[in-house]
Enzyme design. Sequence first.
Site, PDB file in Angstrom:
ATOM      1  N   ALA A 118       1.032  -1.343   0.215  1.00 57.91           N
ATOM      2  CA  ALA A 118       0.406   0.115   0.149  1.00 57.91           C
ATOM      3  C   ALA A 118       1.192   0.970  -0.402  1.00 57.91           C
ATOM      4  O   ALA A 118       1.931   1.266   0.748  1.00 57.91           O
ATOM      5  CB  ALA A 118      -0.958  -0.209   1.425  1.00 57.91           C
ATOM      6  N   GLU A 130       4.091  -6.099   6.559  1.00 61.40           N
ATOM      7  CA  GLU A 130       3.065  -5.049   7.358  1.00 61.40           C
ATOM      8  C   GLU A 130       3.516  -4.337   9.265  1.00 61.40           C
ATOM      9  O   GLU A 130       4.102  -3.321   9.511  1.00 61.40           O
ATOM     10  CB  GLU A 130       1.431  -4.906   7.178  1.00 61.40           C
ATOM     11  CG  GLU A 130       1.617  -4.682   6.147  1.00 61.40           C
ATOM     12  CD  GLU A 130       0.580  -5.939   4.803  1.00 61.40           C
ATOM     13  OE1 GLU A 130       2.218  -6.773   5.263  1.00 61.40           O
ATOM     14  OE2 GLU A 130       0.612  -5.918   4.050  1.00 61.40           O
TER      15      GLU A 130
HETATM   16  C1  3H9 Z   1       0.772  -2.022   3.093  1.00 59.37           C
HETATM   17  O1  3H9 Z   1       0.757  -3.032   2.791  1.00 59.37           O
HETATM   18  C2  3H9 Z   1      -0.418  -2.521   4.300  1.00 59.37           C
HETATM   19  C3  3H9 Z   1      -1.304  -3.141   3.264  1.00 59.37           C
HETATM   20  O2  3H9 Z   1      -1.746  -4.724   4.153  1.00 59.37           O
HETATM   21  C4  3H9 Z   1      -3.002  -2.158   3.359  1.00 59.37           C
HETATM   22  C5  3H9 Z   1      -3.997  -2.537   2.995  1.00 59.37           C
HETATM   23  C6  3H9 Z   1      -4.872  -2.097   3.404  1.00 59.37           C
HETATM   24  N1  3H9 Z   1       4.270   3.473  -0.093  1.00 59.37           N
HETATM   25  O3  3H9 Z   1      13.926   1.863  -0.234  1.00 59.37           O
HETATM   26  P1  3H9 Z   1      13.733   2.534  -1.286  1.00 59.37           P
HETATM   27  C7  3H9 Z   1       9.003   4.419  -1.694  1.00 59.37           C
HETATM   28  S1  3H9 Z   1       2.253  -1.730   4.031  1.00 59.37           S
HETATM   29  C8  3H9 Z   1       5.577   4.543  -0.420  1.00 59.37           C
HETATM   30  O4  3H9 Z   1      14.722   3.467  -1.655  1.00 59.37           O
HETATM   31  P2  3H9 Z   1      14.616  -0.280  -2.744  1.00 59.37           P
HETATM   32  C9  3H9 Z   1      10.859   4.813  -0.423  1.00 59.37           C
HETATM   33  O5  3H9 Z   1      10.038   5.917   0.452  1.00 59.37           O
HETATM   34  C10 3H9 Z   1       3.399  -1.665   3.218  1.00 59.37           C
HETATM   35  N2  3H9 Z   1       6.902   4.323  -0.857  1.00 59.37           N
HETATM   36  O6  3H9 Z   1      14.468   1.677  -2.684  1.00 59.37           O
HETATM   37  C11 3H9 Z   1      11.497   5.821  -1.708  1.00 59.37           C
HETATM   38  O7  3H9 Z   1      11.103   6.897  -1.911  1.00 59.37           O
HETATM   39  P3  3H9 Z   1      12.162   8.419  -2.378  1.00 59.37           P
HETATM   40  C12 3H9 Z   1       3.948  -2.815   2.905  1.00 59.37           C
HETATM   41  C13 3H9 Z   1       6.619   3.936  -1.021  1.00 59.37           C
HETATM   42  O8  3H9 Z   1      15.194  -0.726  -4.082  1.00 59.37           O
HETATM   43  C14 3H9 Z   1      11.186   5.132  -2.492  1.00 59.37           C
HETATM   44  O9  3H9 Z   1      10.098   4.412  -2.605  1.00 59.37           O
HETATM   45  N3  3H9 Z   1       5.269  -2.522   1.705  1.00 59.37           N
HETATM   46  C15 3H9 Z   1       6.621   2.682  -0.241  1.00 59.37           C
HETATM   47  O10 3H9 Z   1      15.795  -0.310  -2.203  1.00 59.37           O
HETATM   48  C16 3H9 Z   1      12.108   3.943  -3.451  1.00 59.37           C
HETATM   49  O11 3H9 Z   1      12.226   2.843  -2.345  1.00 59.37           O
HETATM   50  C17 3H9 Z   1       6.355  -2.490   2.635  1.00 59.37           C
HETATM   51  O12 3H9 Z   1       6.450  -2.160   3.659  1.00 59.37           O
HETATM   52  C18 3H9 Z   1       5.023   2.272  -0.387  1.00 59.37           C
HETATM   53  N4  3H9 Z   1       4.526   1.591   0.142  1.00 59.37           N
HETATM   54  O13 3H9 Z   1      13.373  -1.170  -2.252  1.00 59.37           O
HETATM   55  C19 3H9 Z   1       7.245  -2.373   1.542  1.00 59.37           C
HETATM   56  N5  3H9 Z   1       8.082   1.535  -0.707  1.00 59.37           N
HETATM   57  O14 3H9 Z   1      12.928   7.652  -3.443  1.00 59.37           O
HETATM   58  C20 3H9 Z   1       8.458  -0.869   2.274  1.00 59.37           C
HETATM   59  C21 3H9 Z   1       8.731   2.913  -1.463  1.00 59.37           C
HETATM   60  O15 3H9 Z   1      11.596   9.561  -2.347  1.00 59.37           O
HETATM   61  N6  3H9 Z   1       9.056  -0.861   0.496  1.00 59.37           N
HETATM   62  N7  3H9 Z   1       8.556   3.810  -0.726  1.00 59.37           N
HETATM   63  O16 3H9 Z   1      12.817   8.442  -0.368  1.00 59.37           O
HETATM   64  C22 3H9 Z   1      10.227  -1.659   0.854  1.00 59.37           C
HETATM   65  O17 3H9 Z   1      10.530  -2.479   1.747  1.00 59.37           O
HETATM   66  C23 3H9 Z   1      11.381  -1.230  -0.096  1.00 59.37           C
HETATM   67  O18 3H9 Z   1      10.759   0.114  -0.508  1.00 59.37           O
HETATM   68  C24 3H9 Z   1      12.099  -2.216  -1.500  1.00 59.37           C
HETATM   69  C25 3H9 Z   1      12.270  -1.109  -2.690  1.00 59.37           C
HETATM   70  C26 3H9 Z   1      12.184  -2.684  -1.160  1.00 59.37           C
HETATM   71  C27 3H9 Z   1      10.309  -2.490  -2.051  1.00 59.37           C
END
Ligand code: 3H9
Length: 691
Positions: free
Chosen positions: A62, A124
């Site tokens: 999300a 999450e």
């Molecule tokens: C959820 O899903 C709840 C559901 O159950 C809800 C149901 C109702 N949202 O980490 P990076 C941005 S909760 C918004 O540097 P990487 C991040 O801020 C979510 N933005 O890259 C950054 O922005 P900036 C569960 C997001 O390649 C840019 O993307 N999911 C989100 O090292 C690049 O990110 C997670 O917890 C997001 N969800 O890693 C996953 N994710 O460039 C969280 C990232 O402006 N994300 N951004 O600084 C990650 O673990 C890593 O970002 C990922 C990529 C592995 C995907």
Amino acid sequence: MQAVSSTLSGNIRVILIDNPPVNATSQAVRAGLLQAMEQAGADGTTQAIVIACAGATFVAGADIKEFGKPPVDPHLSDVIHAIESSDKPVVAAIHGSALGGGLELALGCHYRVVDAQARLGLPESTLGIIPGAGGIPRLLRLAGVEKALDMAAGGKPIDAVQALEAGVADALAQEDVRGAAMAYAQRLLEQGRGARRTRELPAPAAPATFDAARDRFRASHRGQLAPQACVDVAARSVSADFDAAVTYGRERFRELVASPQARALRHAFFAERVATKPAGLPMEEAKPVRKAGVVGAGTMGTGIAMCFLNAGIPVVLVEQNEKVLASSVETIGKTYRNDVAKGRITADTQRARGEALMPTLQYESLHDCDLVVEAVFEDMGVKQQVLASIEENLRPDALIATNTSFLDIDALAAGLRRPENVVGMHFFSPAHIMKLLENVRGKRSAPRALATAQALGKRLGKVAVMVGVSDGFVGNRMLARRTRECYFMLEEGALPEQVDRVLCEFGFPMGQFQLNDLAGLDVAWRNRQSRLDRLSEREVACNILDEIVAAGRLGQKTGAGFYTYDAQRRRSVDPAISELIVRNAERRGIARRVISDEEILERCLYSMINEGARILEEGVASRPEDIDTIWLNGYGFPRFRGGPMFHADQIGAARICERIRHYASHAGAQYWTPAPLLLAQARDGGAFHGR
Ligand code: 3H9
């Protein structure tokens, strides 16, 4: 650009999500998916559907930025319900990461084709929330209760092969996952296999109670609400009907997303991303590090060499003492043998790392290194000499990083011909394990050198934060303030076990004195001796540590320090230490008193926060996020409290200043004077992270 588009290829409709950077399910994606599914359902030509993503990843969850704002329809659960309800088979084509809402979306598809390099998870709980769109009830129907709990409550992702084994993936693709998913869909049609809805699968066998699971996650995720809520949802998923379990999960999600823990964990997530990108650095000038050098093969040097080897960078390891060098090589070999035995790396990787290590007694071997890390004894004179020898043997464009935890980078670089090539890289011990790296900006460090250190930190898998020159930089400087208070409290009336209990109850993995015992009291003692001339009269007189070390108790490694340890390093309180502390106070004429837990916590935290404020005033850290990131990744500050500066905002500057003044009235302004930044916040209602 449309967040969701849809194209027909023969009788297969490909719905493509294109919402950079990580294809989060923001409102446009949710609405677009719903519309595309309606269109696919109504369209007579479409017989099967593939949901795929553009860019580097499948849906990573999300949109975290939407949390804390009023929800906007459609809800992700409803979108997933619509996908799952399709009469036409729906195949998810997963590459990169399918995380959180992204995996929930994939679980709502009827089949999943997964790129061999992909990662799937429900992280999450690391954000203080739970999967809110049916992730747990669906995952446990596919993979069983245990796996679903590990992934959701434990926050542990799985790789593609594990997903296949667990029944989460139906097929792996070595390349072109979208093409593979389309071929899979075509085969389904040929075989007459239609929709297979996860929600229609029977609930799996489940334990009679979930108490054991609750206990497990209570122990592994101390003080955290979300893992427990995941267990609640899992229990409901096996005892109630599917829709009721999804509704329950949605309610719990709503409740948790507004909790202080979730706010703190969201802060931590974004703070780390801010902190690792220092403003104004010309990252395009960063030099690639193809070969590195490490000088000094003690504990730090050995760990740093492993950081390079682990990242696939060949290392020249220079040491003047043959025995020390041999022991370092043996430690590295043993670590990798152990990694192979535990299945963490393959024998091929072990061999490649062995070949990439070049141990030597000769500085000349550094001649073709792009960057050399100096990791010798923490002494200005010794380090200056070593740095000069390194410079003499390096190409003029190669960089030198000094690994120091306290010394002044500017003074270290002062005698060199090319001080602009020098930066600080403060690794934390054990260097190959700890995530934090404080990169230190010297007055004369060239922007190119700083950019290289930052880029290198990322390549080494570190959380690299840029800081300025200061005694102890950011982390150790703040820790020194807390440490001082902890020792003062021992002489005033507390005992180590009380101080440590209070810190652990707050959420630190260990208390001050447990930490001292782990690191070695001789280390703390040597550090104290080297700084005696800079300590106050009271600090010099506060000599409990000196007495403990004089008794030969050097911490865990000698089986005794502030505590005693058995052969398994299990800790117990030692009455001899309580006596030593009481006698020490008596001898020095200090009347001990009862110190409350509240006082302990306040003195530990407010001393740090006050120093953090000064660090910001002086520009040693550029942003409060930098400080929070340092404490979260290097010092075990509980993540669910967001970091010291975020925590300060929760308490409020006015309250902190008031308590600082209170402690000043007892101990004196020398130890307790509110930082001007805190005072200004208290006056104006401001905060570190804005209001
Ligand atoms: C959820 O899903 C709840 C559901 O159950 C809800 C149901 C109702 N949202 O980490 P990076 C941005 S909760 C918004 O540097 P990487 C991040 O801020 C979510 N933005 O890259 C950054 O922005 P900036 C569960 C997001 O390649 C840019 O993307 N999911 C989100 O090292 C690049 O990110 C997670 O917890 C997001 N969800 O890693 C996953 N994710 O460039 C969280 C990232 O402006 N994300 N951004 O600084 C990650 O673990 C890593 O970002 C990922 C990529 C592995 C995907």
